[in-house]
Motif scaffolding. Structure first.
Motif, PDB file in Angstrom:
ATOM      1  N   GLN A 116      51.758  31.392  65.752  1.00 39.22           N
ATOM      2  CA  GLN A 116      53.340  31.559  65.185  1.00 39.22           C
ATOM      3  C   GLN A 116      54.216  31.360  65.933  1.00 39.22           C
ATOM      4  O   GLN A 116      54.633  31.229  66.300  1.00 39.22           O
ATOM      5  N   ALA A 117      53.358  33.105  67.349  1.00 44.05           N
ATOM      6  CA  ALA A 117      53.997  32.767  68.543  1.00 44.05           C
ATOM      7  C   ALA A 117      53.940  31.766  69.436  1.00 44.05           C
ATOM      8  O   ALA A 117      54.863  32.179  71.118  1.00 44.05           O
ATOM      9  N   GLY A 118      53.403  30.578  69.427  1.00 44.10           N
ATOM     10  CA  GLY A 118      53.411  29.643  70.241  1.00 44.10           C
ATOM     11  C   GLY A 118      52.313  29.722  71.195  1.00 44.10           C
ATOM     12  O   GLY A 118      52.909  29.066  72.502  1.00 44.10           O
ATOM     13  N   ARG A 119      51.470  30.867  71.507  1.00 44.96           N
ATOM     14  CA  ARG A 119      50.215  31.273  72.638  1.00 44.96           C
ATOM     15  C   ARG A 119      49.445  30.242  71.679  1.00 44.96           C
ATOM     16  O   ARG A 119      48.011  30.656  73.367  1.00 44.96           O
ATOM     17  N   ILE A 120      49.366  29.479  70.840  1.00 45.97           N
ATOM     18  CA  ILE A 120      47.745  28.925  70.806  1.00 45.97           C
ATOM     19  C   ILE A 120      48.062  27.468  70.808  1.00 45.97           C
ATOM     20  O   ILE A 120      48.822  27.302  69.818  1.00 45.97           O
TER      21      ILE A 120
ATOM     22  N   LEU B 121      39.358  19.490  76.172  1.00 48.08           N
ATOM     23  CA  LEU B 121      38.746  20.463  76.052  1.00 48.08           C
ATOM     24  C   LEU B 121      38.040  20.649  74.466  1.00 48.08           C
ATOM     25  O   LEU B 121      36.660  21.830  74.380  1.00 48.08           O
ATOM     26  N   MET B 122      38.497  20.056  73.937  1.00 43.34           N
ATOM     27  CA  MET B 122      38.348  20.144  72.222  1.00 43.34           C
ATOM     28  C   MET B 122      38.842  21.524  72.017  1.00 43.34           C
ATOM     29  O   MET B 122      37.564  21.820  70.951  1.00 43.34           O
ATOM     30  N   CYS B 123      38.771  22.214  72.196  1.00 38.99           N
ATOM     31  CA  CYS B 123      38.712  23.305  71.571  1.00 38.99           C
ATOM     32  C   CYS B 123      40.967  24.275  71.467  1.00 38.99           C
ATOM     33  O   CYS B 123      41.615  23.496  71.735  1.00 38.99           O
ATOM     34  N   ASN B 124      40.805  25.168  71.097  1.00 34.19           N
ATOM     35  CA  ASN B 124      42.158  26.168  71.398  1.00 34.19           C
ATOM     36  C   ASN B 124      42.022  26.704  71.708  1.00 34.19           C
ATOM     37  O   ASN B 124      41.245  27.706  72.393  1.00 34.19           O
ATOM     38  N   VAL B 125      42.648  27.179  72.619  1.00 31.29           N
ATOM     39  CA  VAL B 125      44.008  27.068  73.943  1.00 31.29           C
ATOM     40  C   VAL B 125      44.524  28.564  73.570  1.00 31.29           C
ATOM     41  O   VAL B 125      45.896  28.418  73.566  1.00 31.29           O
TER      42      VAL B 125
END
Length: 803
Positions: A777-781, A787-791
């Motif tokens: 929600q904070a826009g940090r992900i 890479l097929m993943c959440n950063v």
């Protein structure tokens, strides 16, 4: 015609296509059929299943053997064979349904035929996926009409083809006695072959599917208009359905992976007792509760102090159940992944020492099964100087091995068992793995009450319906939970140590830190430094953030300080777990993961306030064997740094306050603070607020009742539930897990350099679902397509992920 000639003439009929990269050759239908028949013989020999329907005179080995031999005969279809060739068209039909037609060649007793037909028809799909509304083999008036799946199966068999390959398979049925003998089956009367392959294929298929559907309907409860049971639930029939389909699924899966001989382990008390002196450090002979566990037949609870050989006692119990005729696998179920990883290595050393230096073989002996177990295998292989490419390949193989019913012992979490309640499809394969199982739970109260309730409901189902037995081992068990276990599992024997253990000198001396002194305060830092000058120190902190803050304060003052918590990458976590052994001057700062089944022995312990059973587990990582001249000092902080509404988490505030009151009262009565084992149970029971005790009892009773009503009583084999129910079960299963994985932005270059997915996941960090949602929600992900993943946009340092 001899078998060798049949095999040669069927050499161009495949069951499996070759590896596209040329790493494997095609597997012929003849060879695969015999492989599965051999594997089925292995499962039958191992489990020796009895037919649960007492008035039904069937030959169980004959049903299973013929099902294994004929299950894939339908792959002879020209369309399926074309699909196996390079660039072949997709076979848009079901080969297993065509296999049913071959059973028409055999004179099968009416009470055995539907069981074999069920094993064939359902070894890939659930019944509702085949015969339900809008499904390809729906048994309506249009079954077999032009363009339907059944008609296309029949029309795809050209006349010339019928006279060759189809008849060769019928000839193979003529040679069934020879096949079964060569595949390891004891002799039984085989079915007579009375005809060749049928010409009325559609009719044979429909008849078989109607018999399977009719059998499945017999599993249903008989209810009145008010949904009340009119007859007892047909559990003998249901168990028969689980046996037939479950064995078929297991044999096919294992043989398709690699035909594997199955063996037993932990099945002889005397043999296990003789191995303990060479595999258990400091072993001085069996103590009283170990001897009692090795004599007990049936389910039980062991309540014994940490460091007194509960694991060895549980293994002796498992061996005694095997001697009493329990033929299933042994499952050791633990709360934390670190303890699971350590337990696998410990059991390999005890039970399969010949492969101790070959971690690529561990999962065939002691299977490790948890959400990240493939990564644990990968890190072990890399630690043996394996190449990344080969380590990833072997890790996948080992992971597949662990999840097949091959290893005689499995190490994992209770979620392996809870999964049975929520498995949307092919549940019989899972249930067969737990048939006659010896289930060992370590610290069953270490979970959320809801998870505990689900686990207990699942275990009771396995004990009541599939002949399993359970052994709970714990250092501490509140009386209210002991009462719940006693009601659920009858009879349930409780084992407690005799005076040889309980009357030994105190191992720990309790000290409460002065009011106002918390783990981060200067007096605390000074005390930890002094303790490190004198020996090894364990500091257990309840929250990751406080553990990281303490590490920062100590690292400049103590040269050998280590940090263990959940927010490290898998790569760092695997490395840290190899650096936990105590030594003079070492300080280990850890969270709750250190509490269970880690065989550590520090000189002294500092701990934040926690429920008494958690404190006793933490204390048990110090002076573990009681071998020191003086009791180890275990210090507990009364207060948390910067008190806030969340400082007490993950525990309840009222529980911690009551625990503190009990500890203060204990020290008032005995200022020396010596914790003797005979006083622990009373301290534990009084540390629970009455309101919490009632809440826990009510929640567990309520959830177990709900599980029985919503999942266990309505259970029927063969997969008759529609997709809406399956989707609901899968959604409910996912709700049990509060966690996501993220790649720290700082580690993107490291992950990008890895050649494969498994290597990239070494740099992932687990975080809670709540924290993930906040960061998202904070826009940090952000999702990374490459890479097929959440950063996550958060710093990652030597102290872990800072979120």
């Amino acid at each position: 015609m001899e078998l060798a000639e049949i095999e040669q003439r069927l050499s161009d009929v495949w069951a499996k296509s070759p590896d596209p990269k040329g790493a494997s050759s095609p597997v012929t239908l003849f060879r695969h059929s015999l492989d599965v028949t051999t594997q089925m013989a292995e499962f039958f020999r191992l489990y020796q299943p009895c037919w649960p329907i007492s008035d039904d005179d069937v030959c169980v080995p004959r049903i299973l053997a013929y099902a294994a031999l004929t299950h894939d005969f339908g792959k002879v279809h020209p369309g399926f064979q074309a699909a196996l060739r390079p660039n072949g068209p997709r076979f848009q039909n079901r080969h297993e349904i065509l296999s049913l037609a071959f059973l028409a060649c055999l004179d099968i007793p009416a009470n055995e035929r539907p069981w074999i037909e069920s094993a064939l028809a359902l070894h890939h799909k659930d019944l509702i996926q085949l015969t339900g509304p809008n499904q390809p083999f729906y048994l309506g008036r249009l079954f077999g009409a032009e363009g339907t799946a059944a008609r296309r199966l029949a029309e795809g068999l050209a006349p010339g083809y019928v006279q060759s390959q189809l008849q060769l398979l019928c000839e193979l049925l003529n040679r069934a006695p020879q096949v079964f003998s060569s595949c390891g089956w004891e002799p039984f009367e085989c079915y007579r072959v009375t005809r060749g392959f049928p010409t009325e294929i559609v009719g044979e298929i429909r008849g078989a599917l109607e018999r399977v559907k009719g059998l499945a309907e017999r599993f249903e409860p008989v209810l009145d208009d008010f949904l009340r049971l009119l007859q007892p639930l047909p559990w003998p029939l249901r168990r028969a359905g689980v046996t037939v389909r479950g064995f078929m699924l297991n044999a096919d899966h294992v043989a398709s992976f690699c035909p594997y001989p199955l063996k037993k382990a932990i099945d002889n008390v005397q043999l296990l007792s003789r191995t303990l002196p060479s595999t258990v450090s400091g072993f001085k002979g069996l103590n009283s509760h170990q001897e009692a566990a090795g004599r007990l037949v049936g389910s039980g609870v062991l309540i014994a102090p940490t460091g007194t050989g509960k694991t060895e006692a549980a293994l002796l119990w498992a061996a005694r159940q095997a001697e009493d005729g329990l033929n299933g696998r042994a499952f050791i179920l633990l709360p934390y992944q670190a303890s699971m990883n350590a337990m696998q290595k410990r059991l390999v050393r005890m039970i399969a020492p010949e492969v101790l230096q070959q971690p690529e073989k561990w999962n065939a002996e002691i299977a490790l099964v948890h959400g990240r177990s493939i990564r644990a295998v990968y890190e072990r292989l890399l630690a043996e100087d394996d190449t990344r490419e080969n380590a990833e390949k072997m890790a996948h193989i080992q992971n597949d091995l662990a999840r097949l019913n091959i290893a005689p012992v499995r190490v994992g979490s209770p979620f392996q068992i809870i999964r049975l309640l929520f498995a949307p499809r092919a549940i019989e394969g899972l249930l067969t793995a737990f048939m006659q199982a010896r289930l060992i739970f370590d610290e069953v109260h270490a979970y959320d009450p809801g998870v505990t309730a689900l686990a207990l409901a699942s275990v009771r189902f396995l004990c009541d319906q599939l002949g399993s037995r359970v052994f709970f081992m714990t250092a501490t068990l509140p009386s209210h939970l002991a009462g719940i276990l006693g009601k659920l599992f009858t009879p349930m024997t409780i084992i407690r140590p005799d005076p040889d253990v309980m009357d030994r000198p105190a191992r720990h001396r309790l000290r409460l830190m002065p009011p106002g002194v918390d783990v981060l305060s200067e007096p605390s830092i000074t005390d930890i430094r002094k303790a490190a000058d004198a020996g090894s120190v364990l500091v257990v902190v309840n929250q990751v953030g406080r553990a990281r803050n303490l590490w920062r304060l100590l690292r400049s003052k103590i040269p050998d300080v280590h940090l263990l918590h959940s927010r490290f990458t898998h790569y760092d976590r695997a490395r840290i777990e190899t650096e936990l052994d105590p030594r003079h001057g070492r300080v280990l700062i850890a969270t709750q993961a250190v509490e269970v089944s880690l065989d550590l022995d520090y000189d002294t312990c500092f701990s934040e306030l926690a429920p008494l059973e958690s404190l006793l587990q933490r204390f048990g990582r110090c002076n573990r064997k009681g071998s020191r001249a003086e009791p180890a000092i275990v210090s507990v902080y009364r207060t948390f740094p910067e008190p806030s509404r969340v400082a007490h988490l993950p525990y309840r505030h009222d529980h911690l306050q009551r625990t503190l009151e009990v500890l203060e009262s204990f020290l008032t009565k005995d200022p020396r603070g010596l914790i003797v084992e005979t006083t622990v149970q009373e301290l534990l029971d009084t540390s629970y607020p009455e309101s919490l005790r009632r809440e826990l009892e009510n929640e567990i009773d309520s959830k177990i009742g709900a599980m029985n009503k919503e999942y266990i009583e309505p259970f029927v084999p063969f997969g008759k539930r529609d997709d809406s129910v399956n989707r609901f079960l899968e959604e409910e299963w996912q709700k049990l897990f509060d966690g996501e994985e993220v790649l720290p932005m700082d580690l993107i270059p490291c992950a990008a350099r890895e050649p494969g997915w498994l290597g990239r996941t070494r740099y992932h960090v687990p975080i809670s679902g709540r924290r993930f949602a906040q960061l998202l929600q904070a826009g940090r992900i952000r999702w990374n397509d490459e890479l097929m993943c959440n950063v996550v946009n958060a710093p990652y340092t030597e102290e872990g992920l800072d979120v």
